[in-house]
Structures are given as structure tokens and as C-alpha cells.
Motif scaffolding. Structure first.
Motif, PDB file in Angstrom:
ATOM      1  N   SER A 141     -10.237 -42.172 -36.639  1.00  0.00           N
ATOM      2  CA  SER A 141      -9.747 -43.380 -37.305  1.00  0.00           C
ATOM      3  C   SER A 141     -10.818 -43.920 -38.247  1.00  0.00           C
ATOM      4  O   SER A 141     -12.001 -43.596 -38.125  1.00  0.00           O
ATOM      5  CB  SER A 141      -9.343 -44.446 -36.279  1.00  0.00           C
ATOM      6  OG  SER A 141     -10.463 -44.875 -35.541  1.00  0.00           O
TER       7      SER A 141
ATOM      8  N   THR B 182     -16.093 -44.987 -41.564  1.00  0.00           N
ATOM      9  CA  THR B 182     -16.046 -45.221 -40.121  1.00  0.00           C
ATOM     10  C   THR B 182     -17.151 -46.124 -39.588  1.00  0.00           C
ATOM     11  O   THR B 182     -17.183 -46.421 -38.399  1.00  0.00           O
ATOM     12  CB  THR B 182     -16.128 -43.880 -39.357  1.00  0.00           C
ATOM     13  OG1 THR B 182     -17.369 -43.245 -39.663  1.00  0.00           O
ATOM     14  CG2 THR B 182     -14.965 -42.975 -39.706  1.00  0.00           C
TER      15      THR B 182
ATOM     16  N   THR C 256     -10.318 -50.414 -41.223  1.00  0.00           N
ATOM     17  CA  THR C 256      -9.383 -51.056 -42.156  1.00  0.00           C
ATOM     18  C   THR C 256      -9.840 -52.469 -42.517  1.00  0.00           C
ATOM     19  O   THR C 256      -9.504 -52.956 -43.587  1.00  0.00           O
ATOM     20  CB  THR C 256      -7.958 -51.113 -41.578  1.00  0.00           C
ATOM     21  OG1 THR C 256      -7.970 -51.861 -40.360  1.00  0.00           O
ATOM     22  CG2 THR C 256      -7.423 -49.710 -41.317  1.00  0.00           C
TER      23      THR C 256
ATOM     24  N   ARG D  25     -11.598 -53.578 -37.389  1.00  0.00           N
ATOM     25  CA  ARG D  25     -10.315 -53.053 -36.954  1.00  0.00           C
ATOM     26  C   ARG D  25     -10.219 -51.625 -37.457  1.00  0.00           C
ATOM     27  O   ARG D  25     -10.498 -51.344 -38.626  1.00  0.00           O
ATOM     28  CB  ARG D  25      -9.150 -53.861 -37.514  1.00  0.00           C
ATOM     29  CG  ARG D  25      -7.830 -53.307 -37.024  1.00  0.00           C
ATOM     30  CD  ARG D  25      -6.655 -54.152 -37.352  1.00  0.00           C
ATOM     31  NE  ARG D  25      -5.486 -53.590 -36.701  1.00  0.00           N
ATOM     32  CZ  ARG D  25      -4.273 -53.689 -37.183  1.00  0.00           C
ATOM     33  NH1 ARG D  25      -4.052 -54.371 -38.284  1.00  0.00           N
ATOM     34  NH2 ARG D  25      -3.268 -53.141 -36.543  1.00  0.00           N
ATOM     35  N   CYS D  26      -9.845 -50.737 -36.566  1.00  0.00           N
ATOM     36  CA  CYS D  26      -9.740 -49.322 -36.898  1.00  0.00           C
ATOM     37  C   CYS D  26      -8.290 -48.962 -37.213  1.00  0.00           C
ATOM     38  O   CYS D  26      -7.360 -49.639 -36.775  1.00  0.00           O
ATOM     39  CB  CYS D  26     -10.252 -48.455 -35.742  1.00  0.00           C
ATOM     40  SG  CYS D  26     -11.979 -48.807 -35.315  1.00  0.00           S
ATOM     41  N   SER D  27      -8.103 -47.881 -37.963  1.00  0.00           N
ATOM     42  CA  SER D  27      -6.756 -47.479 -38.372  1.00  0.00           C
ATOM     43  C   SER D  27      -5.865 -47.079 -37.201  1.00  0.00           C
ATOM     44  O   SER D  27      -4.641 -47.068 -37.335  1.00  0.00           O
ATOM     45  CB  SER D  27      -6.834 -46.335 -39.387  1.00  0.00           C
ATOM     46  OG  SER D  27      -7.500 -45.219 -38.830  1.00  0.00           O
ATOM     47  N   ASP D  28      -6.438 -46.800 -36.038  1.00  0.00           N
ATOM     48  CA  ASP D  28      -5.631 -46.488 -34.856  1.00  0.00           C
ATOM     49  C   ASP D  28      -5.171 -47.759 -34.131  1.00  0.00           C
ATOM     50  O   ASP D  28      -4.538 -47.688 -33.086  1.00  0.00           O
ATOM     51  CB  ASP D  28      -6.379 -45.564 -33.895  1.00  0.00           C
ATOM     52  CG  ASP D  28      -7.657 -46.173 -33.340  1.00  0.00           C
ATOM     53  OD1 ASP D  28      -7.965 -47.339 -33.652  1.00  0.00           O
ATOM     54  OD2 ASP D  28      -8.356 -45.462 -32.590  1.00  0.00           O
ATOM     55  N   GLY D  29      -5.506 -48.948 -34.688  1.00  0.00           N
ATOM     56  CA  GLY D  29      -5.077 -50.216 -34.111  1.00  0.00           C
ATOM     57  C   GLY D  29      -6.102 -50.884 -33.218  1.00  0.00           C
ATOM     58  O   GLY D  29      -5.899 -52.011 -32.783  1.00  0.00           O
ATOM     59  N   ASP D  30      -7.202 -50.201 -32.919  1.00  0.00           N
ATOM     60  CA  ASP D  30      -8.237 -50.782 -32.062  1.00  0.00           C
ATOM     61  C   ASP D  30      -9.011 -51.879 -32.799  1.00  0.00           C
ATOM     62  O   ASP D  30      -9.304 -51.749 -33.994  1.00  0.00           O
ATOM     63  CB  ASP D  30      -9.245 -49.725 -31.608  1.00  0.00           C
ATOM     64  CG  ASP D  30      -8.723 -48.849 -30.488  1.00  0.00           C
ATOM     65  OD1 ASP D  30      -7.682 -49.186 -29.899  1.00  0.00           O
ATOM     66  OD2 ASP D  30      -9.370 -47.828 -30.206  1.00  0.00           O
TER      67      ASP D  30
ATOM     68  N   CYS E   8     -15.775 -46.754 -35.899  1.00  0.00           N
ATOM     69  CA  CYS E   8     -14.481 -46.268 -35.433  1.00  0.00           C
ATOM     70  C   CYS E   8     -14.644 -44.797 -35.069  1.00  0.00           C
ATOM     71  O   CYS E   8     -15.362 -44.057 -35.750  1.00  0.00           O
ATOM     72  CB  CYS E   8     -13.415 -46.406 -36.523  1.00  0.00           C
ATOM     73  SG  CYS E   8     -12.955 -48.092 -36.904  1.00  0.00           S
ATOM     74  N   THR E   9     -13.989 -44.374 -34.021  1.00  0.00           N
ATOM     75  CA  THR E   9     -14.119 -42.984 -33.553  1.00  0.00           C
ATOM     76  C   THR E   9     -12.745 -42.340 -33.451  1.00  0.00           C
ATOM     77  O   THR E   9     -11.722 -42.990 -33.660  1.00  0.00           O
ATOM     78  CB  THR E   9     -14.810 -42.937 -32.181  1.00  0.00           C
ATOM     79  OG1 THR E   9     -14.037 -43.696 -31.244  1.00  0.00           O
ATOM     80  CG2 THR E   9     -16.222 -43.484 -32.256  1.00  0.00           C
ATOM     81  N   GLY E  10     -12.734 -41.075 -33.107  1.00  0.00           N
ATOM     82  CA  GLY E  10     -11.481 -40.361 -32.878  1.00  0.00           C
ATOM     83  C   GLY E  10     -10.682 -40.098 -34.135  1.00  0.00           C
ATOM     84  O   GLY E  10      -9.458 -39.987 -34.087  1.00  0.00           O
TER      85      GLY E  10
END
Length: 96
Positions: free
Chosen positions: A86, A40, A89, A60-65, A82-84
Motif C-alpha cells: 500500500s 510509502t 494517501t 492513511r495508507c491505500s489499504d485503508g489503514d 505503509c507496508t504490504g
């Protein structure tokens, strides 16, 4: 009067165009790298700022952000997370 105005406009446009073209472009920083220290968390740095320019870290985070650091003009490294739940990537350095 219209001819004089048109000539003045062309002259101004030429001056502006040549003025913009005569400004030397700054080169991008070199020696840039990004790396992940966990799923993360990522760091980024540019080690050579002798040619000028700016850089920023992007992830780029796995949640698309997509996240970017603020633009940097120094060799000071920066980080993003990355938070939440995710994970990262992709990580990269943009130079400009």
C-alpha cells in the motif's frame, strides 16, 4: 444530616469545577509539518515546542489503514511507513 451532606457535595463539586477551570490550558506546538519522501514513507516534525503541548504524525495508507506515531513532546522528527504494497494517501500532524 441530609442538608449538610448535600451542601458538602455541592461545595466539593464547585471546588473541583473551579480547580479544573483554573488550570491553564497548554497551547499546541507550532511550526509543524509532514512530508513524504517516497510513496510509502513519511516524516513529521514540530519545530517550536516553546508553548508546550504534544504532537504526533498520522498517515492513511491505500489499504485503508490509519497509522499514528507515539505522542511527542520534543522537536525530534518521527516517521511512518505503509507496508504490504500500500501507499500513503494522506499525511498530517495532530497537535494537542
Amino acid at each position: 444530616m441530609r442538608v449538610r451532606s448535600a451542601v458538602a457535595s455541592v461545595g466539593l463539586a464547585t471546588t473541583v469545577a473551579l480547580g479544573v477551570m483554573s488550570v491553564p490550558a497548554q497551547a499546541a506546538p507550532t511550526g509543524c509539518d509532514s512530508w513524504r519522501t517516497s510513496a510509502t514513507f513519511a516524516y513529521g516534525v514540530c519545530n517550536d515546542m516553546s508553548r508546550g503541548g504534544w504532537w504526533r504524525l498520522g498517515i492513511r495508507c491505500s489499504d485503508g489503514d490509519y497509522l499514528w506515531s507515539s505522542p511527542k513532546h520534543t522537536t525530534q522528527r518521527t516517521s511512518l511507513r505503509c507496508t504490504g504494497g500500500s501507499v500513503i494517501t494522506h499525511d498530517w500532524i495532530d497537535t494537542f
